[in-house]
Motif scaffolding. Sequence first.
Motif, short mmCIF file in Angstrom:
data_model
loop_
_atom_site.label_atom_id
_atom_site.label_comp_id
_atom_site.label_asym_id
_atom_site.label_seq_id
_atom_site.Cartn_x
_atom_site.Cartn_y
_atom_site.Cartn_z
N ALA A 78 38.88 -5.58 56.88
CA ALA A 78 39.00 -5.33 55.44
C ALA A 78 39.39 -3.88 55.15
O ALA A 78 40.04 -3.61 54.14
CB ALA A 78 37.68 -5.66 54.75
N ASN A 79 39.05 -2.97 56.05
CA ASN A 79 39.38 -1.56 55.83
C ASN A 79 40.65 -1.14 56.59
O ASN A 79 40.96 0.05 56.65
CB ASN A 79 38.21 -0.66 56.21
N ALA A 80 41.38 -2.12 57.14
CA ALA A 80 42.64 -1.80 57.82
C ALA A 80 43.66 -1.33 56.80
O ALA A 80 43.57 -1.67 55.61
CB ALA A 80 43.17 -3.04 58.54
N PRO A 81 44.64 -0.54 57.23
CA PRO A 81 45.69 -0.12 56.29
C PRO A 81 46.36 -1.34 55.65
O PRO A 81 46.45 -2.41 56.27
CB PRO A 81 46.69 0.64 57.18
#
Length: 81
Positions: free
Chosen positions: A65-68
């Motif tokens: 979810a916090n990937a670019p």
Amino acid sequence: MPGPGLAGFTTLDILVHGWDLAKATGQPTDLDGRLAAHVLGFAAQALATPDSRAGRIGPAVPAAANAPVTSRLAAFLGRHP
């Protein structure tokens, strides 16, 4: 097809195949974050069901979810970022 839909699919197509070429040739794959987010939103609506993806786009692969946002877009479109 209505103009906004055609524009969305055209932009999605250009971006994803540009990403494919960049990945295959070892080039940077990051897209402008605002553009990638916009296209991800369009893709999430237009390609929400297996039937809407059939024959065009493979199943989504996991992405943090916090990937670019570019990585999340690529993963949603069945690519392995």
